[in-house]
Design a protein around this motif. Structure first.
Motif, PDB file in Angstrom:
ATOM      1  N   GLY A   1      10.934   0.674  -2.928  1.00  0.00           N
ATOM      2  CA  GLY A   1      11.059   0.267  -4.333  1.00  0.00           C
ATOM      3  C   GLY A   1      12.065  -0.841  -4.576  1.00  0.00           C
ATOM      4  N   THR A   2      13.070  -0.960  -3.715  1.00  0.00           N
ATOM      5  CA  THR A   2      14.117  -1.964  -3.978  1.00  0.00           C
ATOM      6  C   THR A   2      14.188  -3.040  -2.899  1.00  0.00           C
ATOM      7  OG1 THR A   2      15.756  -0.650  -2.760  1.00  0.00           O
ATOM      8  CG2 THR A   2      15.617  -0.268  -5.138  1.00  0.00           C
ATOM      9  N   GLY A   3      13.617  -2.752  -1.753  1.00  0.00           N
ATOM     10  CA  GLY A   3      13.741  -3.698  -0.642  1.00  0.00           C
ATOM     11  C   GLY A   3      15.099  -3.611   0.034  1.00  0.00           C
ATOM     12  N   TYR A   4      15.948  -2.668  -0.426  1.00  0.00           N
ATOM     13  CA  TYR A   4      17.273  -2.513   0.184  1.00  0.00           C
ATOM     14  C   TYR A   4      17.146  -1.819   1.531  1.00  0.00           C
ATOM     15  CZ  TYR A   4      19.599  -3.235  -4.387  1.00  0.00           C
ATOM     16  OH  TYR A   4      20.061  -3.732  -5.568  1.00  0.00           O
ATOM     17  N   GLU A   5      18.132  -2.073   2.337  1.00  0.00           N
ATOM     18  CA  GLU A   5      18.285  -1.259   3.533  1.00  0.00           C
ATOM     19  C   GLU A   5      18.926   0.059   3.078  1.00  0.00           C
ATOM     20  OE1 GLU A   5      20.990  -1.407   7.529  1.00  0.00           O
ATOM     21  OE2 GLU A   5      20.653  -3.300   6.441  1.00  0.00           O
ATOM     22  N   ILE A   6      18.458   1.176   3.612  1.00  0.00           N
ATOM     23  CA  ILE A   6      18.993   2.468   3.187  1.00  0.00           C
ATOM     24  C   ILE A   6      19.671   3.145   4.378  1.00  0.00           C
ATOM     25  CG2 ILE A   6      18.509   4.652   2.007  1.00  0.00           C
ATOM     26  CD1 ILE A   6      17.551   2.188   0.428  1.00  0.00           C
ATOM     27  N   GLU A   7      20.890   3.612   4.159  1.00  0.00           N
ATOM     28  CA  GLU A   7      21.611   4.292   5.239  1.00  0.00           C
ATOM     29  C   GLU A   7      21.860   5.757   4.908  1.00  0.00           C
ATOM     30  OE1 GLU A   7      25.207   2.625   6.752  1.00  0.00           O
ATOM     31  OE2 GLU A   7      24.379   0.599   6.861  1.00  0.00           O
ATOM     32  N   HIS A   8      22.054   6.529   5.951  1.00  0.00           N
ATOM     33  CA  HIS A   8      22.458   7.929   5.804  1.00  0.00           C
ATOM     34  C   HIS A   8      23.991   7.976   5.827  1.00  0.00           C
ATOM     35  CE1 HIS A   8      22.993  12.186   6.700  1.00  0.00           C
ATOM     36  NE2 HIS A   8      21.729  12.370   6.382  1.00  0.00           N
ATOM     37  N   PRO A   9      24.613   8.869   5.036  1.00  0.00           N
ATOM     38  CA  PRO A   9      26.088   8.937   5.042  1.00  0.00           C
ATOM     39  C   PRO A   9      26.682   9.096   6.441  1.00  0.00           C
ATOM     40  CG  PRO A   9      25.236  10.317   3.281  1.00  0.00           C
ATOM     41  CD  PRO A   9      24.040   9.806   4.039  1.00  0.00           C
ATOM     42  N   LEU A  10      25.958   9.767   7.332  1.00  0.00           N
ATOM     43  CA  LEU A  10      26.507   9.944   8.686  1.00  0.00           C
ATOM     44  C   LEU A  10      26.600   8.623   9.438  1.00  0.00           C
ATOM     45  CD1 LEU A  10      24.861  13.287   9.866  1.00  0.00           C
ATOM     46  CD2 LEU A  10      27.240  12.897   9.203  1.00  0.00           C
ATOM     47  N   GLN A  11      25.659   7.717   9.150  1.00  0.00           N
ATOM     48  CA  GLN A  11      25.728   6.393   9.791  1.00  0.00           C
ATOM     49  C   GLN A  11      26.995   5.653   9.352  1.00  0.00           C
ATOM     50  OE1 GLN A  11      21.647   5.413   8.346  1.00  0.00           O
ATOM     51  NE2 GLN A  11      21.487   4.370  10.322  1.00  0.00           N
ATOM     52  N   LEU A  12      27.250   5.771   8.049  1.00  0.00           N
ATOM     53  CA  LEU A  12      28.442   5.105   7.515  1.00  0.00           C
ATOM     54  C   LEU A  12      29.704   5.757   8.072  1.00  0.00           C
ATOM     55  CD1 LEU A  12      29.795   3.078   5.624  1.00  0.00           C
ATOM     56  CD2 LEU A  12      29.539   4.726   3.773  1.00  0.00           C
ATOM     57  N   LEU A  13      29.669   7.083   8.174  1.00  0.00           N
ATOM     58  CA  LEU A  13      30.818   7.803   8.728  1.00  0.00           C
ATOM     59  C   LEU A  13      31.096   7.319  10.153  1.00  0.00           C
ATOM     60  CD1 LEU A  13      32.807  10.013   7.895  1.00  0.00           C
ATOM     61  CD2 LEU A  13      31.293  11.683   8.979  1.00  0.00           C
ATOM     62  N   GLU A  14      30.035   7.148  10.907  1.00  0.00           N
ATOM     63  CA  GLU A  14      30.189   6.662  12.274  1.00  0.00           C
ATOM     64  C   GLU A  14      30.818   5.265  12.279  1.00  0.00           C
ATOM     65  OE1 GLU A  14      26.570   5.966  14.465  1.00  0.00           O
ATOM     66  OE2 GLU A  14      27.571   6.347  16.373  1.00  0.00           O
ATOM     67  N   ASP A  15      30.318   4.416  11.375  1.00  0.00           N
ATOM     68  CA  ASP A  15      30.871   3.057  11.304  1.00  0.00           C
ATOM     69  C   ASP A  15      32.347   3.069  10.937  1.00  0.00           C
ATOM     70  OD1 ASP A  15      28.415   2.066  11.887  1.00  0.00           O
ATOM     71  OD2 ASP A  15      27.894   1.521   9.825  1.00  0.00           O
ATOM     72  N   THR A  16      32.712   3.897   9.956  1.00  0.00           N
ATOM     73  CA  THR A  16      34.102   3.865   9.502  1.00  0.00           C
ATOM     74  C   THR A  16      35.041   4.465  10.534  1.00  0.00           C
ATOM     75  OG1 THR A  16      33.914   5.987   8.336  1.00  0.00           O
ATOM     76  CG2 THR A  16      33.495   3.995   7.058  1.00  0.00           C
ATOM     77  N   LEU A  17      34.514   5.328  11.378  1.00  0.00           N
ATOM     78  CA  LEU A  17      35.368   5.915  12.416  1.00  0.00           C
ATOM     79  C   LEU A  17      35.400   5.039  13.664  1.00  0.00           C
ATOM     80  CD1 LEU A  17      34.390   9.664  12.106  1.00  0.00           C
ATOM     81  CD2 LEU A  17      36.518   8.600  11.415  1.00  0.00           C
ATOM     82  N   GLY A  18      34.602   3.983  13.650  1.00  0.00           N
ATOM     83  CA  GLY A  18      34.565   3.084  14.797  1.00  0.00           C
ATOM     84  C   GLY A  18      34.086   3.783  16.050  1.00  0.00           C
TER      85      GLY A  18
END
Lengths: 307, 83
Positions: free
Chosen positions: A289-306
């Protein structure tokens, strides 16, 4: 006075600051720069008072970074006592290193320089980055134990403090039970050493209906609320319209997109241009519906924890 | 504030401005080892002077209004004012 522990913003971390709610600070008679002891049931950390964050007014919150939480052996939402401490200047301080860290050469002046201004207490484990050279180019924080101080009590290290290195390792000291408080364990990494996103990113978050109906609609927002570089905006209680496999059916597709339309608009109104949700089918519909990339919170958690 | 100009613990200076319902606070941390720090305010500017071994180092930062109080303690500068 008992205060509730919350995290310090990452950009304010690493300075032994305790941001104390203004109302509580006034009751305790504390102002900026005062030295306080933040004490949990199993440990204590020494900090300097920093102004309370405006959102904490009247909440009885003390914000300290991961390092100080580790020293005081407390976690988020734990209760601690905060009190003013008298601090004298240290004449001499003996420091013990972890056994896996081999120290060569004249390191004392360097350490004094690094620790100058820092309040310490015997038995306390402190962590400081020793920078280049010592750690093979890494600047990870090294845990050191304060083996002895003169005078006793809480002392502040100054340019004139005599620093010596203990011949006994930090672990041995801890084993001997000479150290009250502190852990003597190997290097621990706190959140601030690694956490957060290098580049700021905003997300348009949709709480899936199955989470909402269990009263679990806020975790993603709360998990990332204090994470540096992350802005998480809840787009509200609109529905993605996909409802499991409903929206996949040819005859239901249009209806499904019609239901989702409100949510696509809410996502577009949000600042972030990356979507976020826990629900895999909502994610498909959101992306569609938006063309956005959609992430799961766990993916972001992984990114923020490096990780 | 220019980070290079401060004698802090090596992580540079921290400067924050907080707006409350009834006032504001501008706080700076020069590091706990910063000694001989003096702060003067002139209108909406705070001037920080740090006297070290060599020449005194001076830097300044903007305030949201006129200051009511300035406190320097253990490297933390706290400037308060009303809205």
């Amino acid at each position: 006075m008992k205060l509730t522990v919350r995290p310090l913003k990452q950009k304010d971390a690493g300075r032994r600051l305790a941001a104390i709610d203004r109302v509580a600070a006034e009751e305790l008679g504390l102002s900026g720069g005062d030295i306080v002891r933040v004490e949990g049931p199993d440990g204590a950390a020494i900090a300097r008072v920093w102004p309370g964050y405006p959102e904490d007014d009247g909440t009885g919150v003390v914000r300290i970074d991961g390092r100080l939480r580790q020293e005081a052996d407390v976690g988020i939402d734990d209760r601690v006592t905060v009190e003013d401490v008298d601090v004298s200047r240290a004449d001499a301080v003996t420091i013990a290193f972890p056994s896996q860290l081999r120290v060569r050469g004249q390191i004392a002046p360097f350490i004094r320089d690094k620790l100058s201004g820092q309040p310490v207490t015997e038995g306390q484990t402190i962590r400081t980055s020793l920078g280049f050279g010592l750690m093979g180019g890494q600047s990870q924080a090294v845990p050191m134990k304060i083996a002895e101080t003169s005078p006793g009590g809480t002392v502040v290290i100054t340019d004139e403090t005599e620093i010596s290195i203990s011949e006994i390792s930090a672990e041995e000291l801890a084993d001997r039970g000479e150290a009250a408080g502190g852990t003597g364990e190997g290097p621990d990494v706190t959140y601030e050493d690694i956490g957060g996103l290098a580049d700021e990113q905003a997300f348009a978050y949709h709480a899936p209906c199955h989470a909402r109906n269990q009263g679990l609609s806020r975790q993603a927002v709360e998990t990332f609320r204090d994470v540096e570089g992350v802005t998480m905006e809840d787009v509200g209680d609109s529905c993605s319209g996909i409802s499991g496999t409903y929206g996949w059916k040819e005859e239901k597709y249009e209806k499904s997109m019609e239901i989702g339309e409100e949510m696509f608009e809410h996502m577009e109104d949000a600042e972030g241009e990356v979507g976020m949700t826990e629900c895999p089918t909502c994610a498909m519909q959101m992306e569609h519906g938006t063309g956005y990339e959609i992430e799961h919170p766990l993916q972001l958690l992984e990114d923020t924890l490096g990780a | 504030m220019n980070h290079q100009q401060t004698r802090s613990t090596g992580d540079g200076a921290l400067l924050r401005r907080y707006e409350y319902e009834d006032g504001w606070v501008v706080a700076a941390d020069l590091g706990a080892d910063a000694v001989n720090v003096s702060v003067d305010t002139v209108g909406e500017t705070a001037i920080v002077v740090i006297e070290g071994d060599g020449e005194p180092v001076e830097s300044e930062f903007e305030l949201p209004g006129e200051a009511d109080s300035v406190v320097v303690e253990n490297g933390v500068i706290t400037v308060e004012g009303q809205r």
